[in-house]
Each structure stands twice: as C-alpha cells, then as structure tokens.
Design a protein around this motif. Sequence first.
Motif, PDB file in Angstrom:
ATOM      1  N   TYR A 106       1.007  -1.049  -0.346  1.00  0.00           N
ATOM      2  CA  TYR A 106      -0.023   0.358  -0.033  1.00  0.00           C
ATOM      3  C   TYR A 106       0.473   1.489   0.094  1.00  0.00           C
ATOM      4  N   ARG A 107       2.146   1.623   1.039  1.00  0.00           N
ATOM      5  CA  ARG A 107       2.681   2.294   0.847  1.00  0.00           C
ATOM      6  C   ARG A 107       3.731   2.896  -0.208  1.00  0.00           C
ATOM      7  N   ALA A 108       3.539   1.359  -1.612  1.00  0.00           N
ATOM      8  CA  ALA A 108       4.645   1.707  -2.126  1.00  0.00           C
ATOM      9  C   ALA A 108       3.876   1.813  -3.738  1.00  0.00           C
ATOM     10  N   LEU A 109       2.455   2.059  -3.423  1.00  0.00           N
ATOM     11  CA  LEU A 109       1.671   2.013  -3.942  1.00  0.00           C
ATOM     12  C   LEU A 109       1.300   3.688  -4.026  1.00  0.00           C
ATOM     13  N   ALA A 110       0.794   4.314  -2.806  1.00  0.00           N
ATOM     14  CA  ALA A 110       0.841   5.822  -2.414  1.00  0.00           C
ATOM     15  C   ALA A 110       2.423   6.302  -3.128  1.00  0.00           C
ATOM     16  N   TRP A 111       3.170   6.248  -2.945  1.00  0.00           N
ATOM     17  CA  TRP A 111       4.202   6.355  -3.348  1.00  0.00           C
ATOM     18  C   TRP A 111       4.265   6.547  -4.790  1.00  0.00           C
ATOM     19  N   LEU A 112       3.933   5.971  -5.755  1.00  0.00           N
ATOM     20  CA  LEU A 112       4.178   6.270  -7.509  1.00  0.00           C
ATOM     21  C   LEU A 112       2.619   7.173  -7.490  1.00  0.00           C
ATOM     22  N   ALA A 113       1.707   6.640  -6.742  1.00  0.00           N
ATOM     23  CA  ALA A 113       0.827   8.281  -7.011  1.00  0.00           C
ATOM     24  C   ALA A 113       1.547   9.665  -6.445  1.00  0.00           C
ATOM     25  N   LEU A 114       2.132   9.518  -5.379  1.00  0.00           N
ATOM     26  CA  LEU A 114       2.639  10.770  -4.968  1.00  0.00           C
ATOM     27  C   LEU A 114       3.598  10.968  -6.160  1.00  0.00           C
ATOM     28  N   GLU A 115       4.430  10.674  -6.756  1.00  0.00           N
ATOM     29  CA  GLU A 115       5.617  10.296  -7.660  1.00  0.00           C
ATOM     30  C   GLU A 115       4.696  11.156  -8.957  1.00  0.00           C
ATOM     31  N   ARG A 116       3.742  10.186  -9.072  1.00  0.00           N
ATOM     32  CA  ARG A 116       2.941  10.780 -10.340  1.00  0.00           C
ATOM     33  C   ARG A 116       2.064  12.261 -10.040  1.00  0.00           C
ATOM     34  N   GLY A 117       2.018  12.921  -8.923  1.00  0.00           N
ATOM     35  CA  GLY A 117       0.994  13.572  -8.423  1.00  0.00           C
ATOM     36  C   GLY A 117      -0.222  13.493  -8.945  1.00  0.00           C
ATOM     37  N   THR A 144      12.267   1.145  -0.365  1.00  0.00           N
ATOM     38  CA  THR A 144      13.136   0.648   0.452  1.00  0.00           C
ATOM     39  C   THR A 144      12.543   1.727   1.583  1.00  0.00           C
ATOM     40  N   HIS A 145      13.187   2.647   2.046  1.00  0.00           N
ATOM     41  CA  HIS A 145      12.842   4.253   2.743  1.00  0.00           C
ATOM     42  C   HIS A 145      12.153   4.797   2.355  1.00  0.00           C
ATOM     43  N   ALA A 146      12.075   5.495   1.283  1.00  0.00           N
ATOM     44  CA  ALA A 146      11.098   6.336   1.045  1.00  0.00           C
ATOM     45  C   ALA A 146       9.184   5.666   1.178  1.00  0.00           C
ATOM     46  N   ILE A 147       9.286   4.678   1.295  1.00  0.00           N
ATOM     47  CA  ILE A 147       8.040   4.263   1.223  1.00  0.00           C
ATOM     48  C   ILE A 147       7.602   4.597   2.755  1.00  0.00           C
ATOM     49  N   ARG A 148       9.330   5.046   3.756  1.00  0.00           N
ATOM     50  CA  ARG A 148       8.843   5.617   4.958  1.00  0.00           C
ATOM     51  C   ARG A 148       8.555   7.160   5.409  1.00  0.00           C
ATOM     52  N   VAL A 200      -6.962   3.363  -8.539  1.00  0.00           N
ATOM     53  CA  VAL A 200      -6.989   2.231  -9.561  1.00  0.00           C
ATOM     54  C   VAL A 200      -6.120   2.833 -11.130  1.00  0.00           C
ATOM     55  N   ASP A 201      -6.198   3.575 -11.487  1.00  0.00           N
ATOM     56  CA  ASP A 201      -5.278   4.441 -13.107  1.00  0.00           C
ATOM     57  C   ASP A 201      -4.236   3.704 -12.500  1.00  0.00           C
ATOM     58  N   VAL A 202      -3.431   4.772 -11.339  1.00  0.00           N
ATOM     59  CA  VAL A 202      -1.910   4.499 -10.939  1.00  0.00           C
ATOM     60  C   VAL A 202      -1.169   2.995 -10.248  1.00  0.00           C
ATOM     61  N   ALA A 217      -0.399   9.887   2.759  1.00  0.00           N
ATOM     62  CA  ALA A 217      -1.352   9.543   1.590  1.00  0.00           C
ATOM     63  C   ALA A 217      -1.619   8.298   1.984  1.00  0.00           C
ATOM     64  N   VAL A 218      -1.449   7.305   2.573  1.00  0.00           N
ATOM     65  CA  VAL A 218      -1.445   5.564   2.686  1.00  0.00           C
ATOM     66  C   VAL A 218      -2.809   5.360   2.668  1.00  0.00           C
TER      67      VAL A 218
END
Length: 248
Positions: free
Chosen positions: A56-67, A104-108, A77-79, A115-116
């Motif tokens: 869940y954290r990694a998906l939140a990280w990716l969503a944030l990276e993409r704005g 590994t560290h960025a998701i913390r 769901v798109d992400v 956001a998670v």
Amino acid sequence: MTDPATHSAETAAAPGAQSAPVVVAIDGPAGSGKSSVSKQVARRLGYGFLDTGAAYRALAWLALERGTDTSDSTSVVDVMGDFDYAISLDPDEHWVRVGETDVTHAIREPRVSEAVSGVARVPAVRQAVNVLFRSMVASSGRPGVVVEGRDITTVVAPDAPVRILLTAAPEVRAARRSAELSSQDAAAVAAALHKRDASDSTVVDFLTAAPGVEVVDSTHLDFDQTVDAVIGVIRTNVPAQTGAHDVI
Ligand SMILES: Nc1ncnc2c1ncn2[C@@H]1O[C@H](COP(=O)(O)OP(=O)(O)OP(=O)(O)O)[C@@H](O)[C@H]1O
Ligand SMILES: Nc1ccn([C@@H]2O[C@H](COP(=O)(O)O)[C@@H](O)[C@H]2O)c(=O)n1
C-alpha cells in the motif's frame, strides 16, 4: 498491476521445499510491533516475512511521484494499472521495489504515511494486492511465512493455522513510534499515528480480535518478550515437525 506470478522470482522455491508454507497471520494497529516482531519471529523460525503494508505504501509512493490525487479512487486505480511491485520475503534482506526503483526507505517518509490510507481504502486495490500476497506466500519456498498487516487474520488468510492480533496501549504505541522517529516532534508523531488508525479502522477492524484470533498485548512486554509470546502461540498451534522450531 503486473502478473503476480512474475513477482515470485526473487523468492523462488528452495530445493526440497514442497508443501504449502505454514501461514502465521498477524494483525494490529499502527506501532503495535507487527513488522519488527514478525520479522524477528520469521528469523528465529527460518520463515519468510511478508510486510503487506509495504504494498500500500509503495502504491501511495507511486501515486505521489505521479502527482496523483490519492483521495480520488479512480485516479488511484489508474496508477494501480501499471504498478510493478516487488518485495523480499527474506527477513535478513528486506527490500521493496517499484519497477527498477528501490523504495525501501522512501515508503517510510511521513508524506507517504499521510497518503497511504487514501489508496488503502480503494476496494479494487485491496483485492489486487490480496491476490498478490497469497501468490507470494505460496511461492515463498519457506516452511512458513509470517504475514503482517491490518486485515491478515480476517481477509487475507482467515484460514491460517496461527492468527494473532498484536496490540499495545495507544500511548505505548505512540511512545515507541516517537522513539523510533526521534528527530520528529513526539506530539506530531503520536497525532499522525492515531489519525492513521482512525482512518484505517473505517476500512478494516484491527482493534478487536475475530473469533479464533489470539491477542498478544505487548503493553507490558519488552521486544524480546513479545517475540517469545508470538512464538509461544505458533508452537501451540503448529506441530514442531512442520517447522515451528528455532533455527537461530
Ligand atoms: N514489545 C516492544 N517493546 C518495545 N518496543 C517495541 C515492542 N514492539 C515493537 N517495538 C518497537 O515499536 C516500534 C513500532 O514497531 P513496528 O514498526 O514494528 O510497528 P507496526 O505495527 O509494524 O507499525 P505500522 O503499522 O505503523 O507500520 C519499533 O521501533 C519497534 O522496534
Ligand atoms: N494489510 C494491510 C496493510 C496495510 N494497510 C494500509 O497500509 C498502511 C501502511 O501499513 P503499515 O503496516 O506499513 O503501517 C496502513 O496504514 C493501511 O492504510 C492495509 O490497509 N492493510
């Protein structure tokens, strides 16, 4: 999300490991010790360790990276559509990747923690990651896997032979998390922890034990005592010949 089968490569079956792994399911609120205790239990028993919150954290990280607006389900769901996720189940070599990026560290980071809950409340996300978790456990190649998260005893592995709700008093959990994040304001850390619990508990009940789930309350236990208590529950429920004995 890419095919779960592709994620098993890093944890390919060890020679001789044939039967389905023993699943130790651990739920609990934020800061209760799920991840640190589960990892140590896995080390002691030679089991794998699956931190489900990392997905869940990694998906939140990716969503944030993409704005992406993480409060908008459709955008989340798109992400998820091209979420290329991998995690190590080795308790001695923990890493989390999204595509080629080690997160590994960025998701913390606090921004991800904030956001998670938004991405975790999207039903399509939960269904997809749960399929992935079950696939990773099945292909772990370990005699057992300790799987920890908010809904493991009730949704991800309701039939697991060992199901534990790991908890501690809210002020104790907040104090432990503050000690861990000593550079941050203690009151802010506690507020963030309780806010996330409040948000998460609207999706999953991780504060009361479901029928058949054993409670381990670590309020008055130190870390090693908590690990011993969890291993005690495992030994009561899993015959020794299936692998619930110390390897270290
Ligand atoms: N019994 C204990 N005594 C003292 N410290 C503990 C105990 N159990 C866990 N801790 C510490 O508490 C902190 C929080 O533990 P951990 O990160 O494992 O919790 P968590 O339940 O996985 O939290 P989250 O759900 O927020 O990720 C860690 O610093 C851990 O070392
Ligand atoms: N089984 C799970 C695990 C996690 N979540 C959500 O992910 C967040 C991060 O989890 P951590 O264990 O790393 O703190 C958590 O706050 C939940 O929103 C979940 O829903 N189900």
